[in-house]
Write a protein that holds these residues in place. Sequence first.
Motif, PDB file in Angstrom:
ATOM      1  N   VAL A 433       0.845  -1.197   0.000  1.00  0.00           N
ATOM      2  CA  VAL A 433       0.000   0.000   0.000  1.00  0.00           C
ATOM      3  C   VAL A 433       0.880   1.246   0.000  1.00  0.00           C
ATOM      4  O   VAL A 433       1.880   1.304   0.718  1.00  0.00           O
ATOM      5  N   PHE A 434       0.519   2.228  -0.832  1.00  0.00           N
ATOM      6  CA  PHE A 434       1.146   3.545  -0.771  1.00  0.00           C
ATOM      7  C   PHE A 434       0.035   4.582  -0.688  1.00  0.00           C
ATOM      8  O   PHE A 434      -1.106   4.306  -1.061  1.00  0.00           O
ATOM      9  N   TYR A 435       0.356   5.770  -0.206  1.00  0.00           N
ATOM     10  CA  TYR A 435      -0.704   6.722   0.120  1.00  0.00           C
ATOM     11  C   TYR A 435      -0.686   8.009  -0.704  1.00  0.00           C
ATOM     12  O   TYR A 435      -1.724   8.578  -1.004  1.00  0.00           O
ATOM     13  N   GLN A 436       0.472   8.496  -1.061  1.00  0.00           N
ATOM     14  CA  GLN A 436       0.543   9.750  -1.800  1.00  0.00           C
ATOM     15  C   GLN A 436       0.243   9.510  -3.289  1.00  0.00           C
ATOM     16  O   GLN A 436       0.212   8.380  -3.769  1.00  0.00           O
ATOM     17  N   THR A 437       0.062  10.619  -4.015  1.00  0.00           N
ATOM     18  CA  THR A 437      -0.245  10.501  -5.450  1.00  0.00           C
ATOM     19  C   THR A 437       0.975  10.771  -6.319  1.00  0.00           C
ATOM     20  O   THR A 437       0.861  10.846  -7.539  1.00  0.00           O
ATOM     21  N   ASP A 438       2.161  10.909  -5.694  1.00  0.00           N
ATOM     22  CA  ASP A 438       3.355  11.200  -6.487  1.00  0.00           C
ATOM     23  C   ASP A 438       4.008   9.899  -6.943  1.00  0.00           C
ATOM     24  O   ASP A 438       3.753   8.813  -6.413  1.00  0.00           O
ATOM     25  N   TYR A 439       4.891  10.020  -7.922  1.00  0.00           N
ATOM     26  CA  TYR A 439       5.553   8.845  -8.487  1.00  0.00           C
ATOM     27  C   TYR A 439       6.393   8.095  -7.448  1.00  0.00           C
ATOM     28  O   TYR A 439       6.427   6.864  -7.429  1.00  0.00           O
ATOM     29  N   GLN A 440       7.075   8.834  -6.573  1.00  0.00           N
ATOM     30  CA  GLN A 440       7.997   8.205  -5.631  1.00  0.00           C
ATOM     31  C   GLN A 440       7.268   7.248  -4.681  1.00  0.00           C
ATOM     32  O   GLN A 440       7.795   6.182  -4.332  1.00  0.00           O
ATOM     33  N   ALA A 441       6.070   7.624  -4.263  1.00  0.00           N
ATOM     34  CA  ALA A 441       5.313   6.766  -3.345  1.00  0.00           C
ATOM     35  C   ALA A 441       4.987   5.429  -4.001  1.00  0.00           C
ATOM     36  O   ALA A 441       5.177   4.358  -3.407  1.00  0.00           O
ATOM     37  N   MET A 442       4.511   5.493  -5.250  1.00  0.00           N
ATOM     38  CA  MET A 442       4.188   4.264  -5.966  1.00  0.00           C
ATOM     39  C   MET A 442       5.444   3.447  -6.254  1.00  0.00           C
ATOM     40  O   MET A 442       5.443   2.213  -6.122  1.00  0.00           O
ATOM     41  N   GLU A 443       6.516   4.144  -6.648  1.00  0.00           N
ATOM     42  CA  GLU A 443       7.772   3.447  -6.942  1.00  0.00           C
ATOM     43  C   GLU A 443       8.260   2.647  -5.732  1.00  0.00           C
ATOM     44  O   GLU A 443       8.740   1.514  -5.865  1.00  0.00           O
TER      45      GLU A 443
END
Length: 491
Positions: A433-443
Amino acid sequence: MYIVQIASECAPVIKAGGLGDVVYGLSRELGIRGHGVEIILPKYDCMRYDHIWGLHNAYRDLEVPWDGGAITCSVDCGWVHGQLCFFIEPHSSDNFFNRGCYYGCLDDHLRFAFFSKAALEFLYRTNKRPDIIHCHDWQTGLVPVMLYEIYKHHGMENQRVCYTIHNFKHQGIAGANVLTATGLYREEYYYDRDRLRDDGNETALNFMKGGIVYSNFVNTVSPHHAWEARFTDVGCGLGYTLHKQQHKFGGILNGIDYNVWNPEVDPYIPYHYSKDDLEEKAKNKKALRERLWLNHVNKPIICFIGRLDDQKGVHLVHHAIYYTLNRVAQFVLLGSATEPGINTHFSHEKQHLNDNADCHLEIGFNEELAHLIYAGADMIIVPSNYEPCGLTQMIGLKYGTVPIVRGVGGLVNTVFDRDYDQNKPPEERNGYVFYQTDYQAMESAIDRAIDLWYKSPKEFRKLVLQGMKYDYSWKHPGDQYVGIYDHIRHK
């Protein structure tokens, strides 16, 4: 109990999204439990008639009061995969449901206001008196309004309404003409802030708000999304109304149909498997690569299955493709775009990546291929901006495909981070699970999943098996809905 569902969709005969799946799945579950269930639907010209058995006329001349006169309807009856459905067909120059589409017309508010009126008139004229009327989304938001303000005074005072909101984004905004058409009339009365007046536009009426105010219980399709709707902008302006009605508002997670989504019996996959014989999943991975002309190499496959639009975090989907390829993994996408610009963009990406044997983008939707992707992929990415419930992550878990999700809506209620979830013991965690909408969070979440696959295959397998143990069938939601029905029936 005798339960009537009134909705604009029911899969597979009428399906534009998850609403249709829920209406069918819940009705089937209630029927299995011994309750009497009937479904009332519009008779669209473009619905899948091949999924209806024994279609016949059930009521020939239903006179529905409308706009100072009346519109005559016929009501057909048939079985949709075991569910008894009534289809209302109005005979008028308005051609309400002969448009070649379900939604998207400029007069949608009048089309579904009429359908709501006709459904109630049908119940009234045929002396059907269900214990529970279960309505769905803005299209049927006026049903509890008209039941309480009109039909209650004509022998329908004992019916109770459960109102389920699947998507707060579409609320059914209309002008005063809908009051005249339906016979509600009293403009000043309904434009009161605590009745139907839209909170964002004082000159407009809001069907969904009417459904919330007048029904006996309101729910959305996951507990976390219910919280989001009240306390964040996900409620799309209905936060005040939900606060006022909080005593009768909650969230119930949708279920999925394990007769359809189940690798043990799935007719669309070449090799059946379960958590007890997981080795067969690898054969589906090989079959998926053969079908899509992907390299047969020792790499994980990450997939995306769903709509390509803003709700689904389309910018993150695009980034995930290239990031996955750079992380020495393969990527498979199956998605249809709702906007021409997004469709053009992904069609361009498809051409650009056409010669890359580690990637396949399928623009459009193919049910058979979706099943094979679930069975063949190692991980599924669900980076939604908002997600009332989400079905793909639950299907992924059943197929042993580890979900990587953004922590919103129903995704929070179904996926528990392997490394960081504090509310579940390690043996009950099932994804990332990731929470932010930026690329780094998903990465970061993708990195953790790929690293586990490469560096600790036994631990990855363990995570897969933990996910497959979860039961996201209609059993638990069925318990909750029956509990609500009993509660409001005895109020």
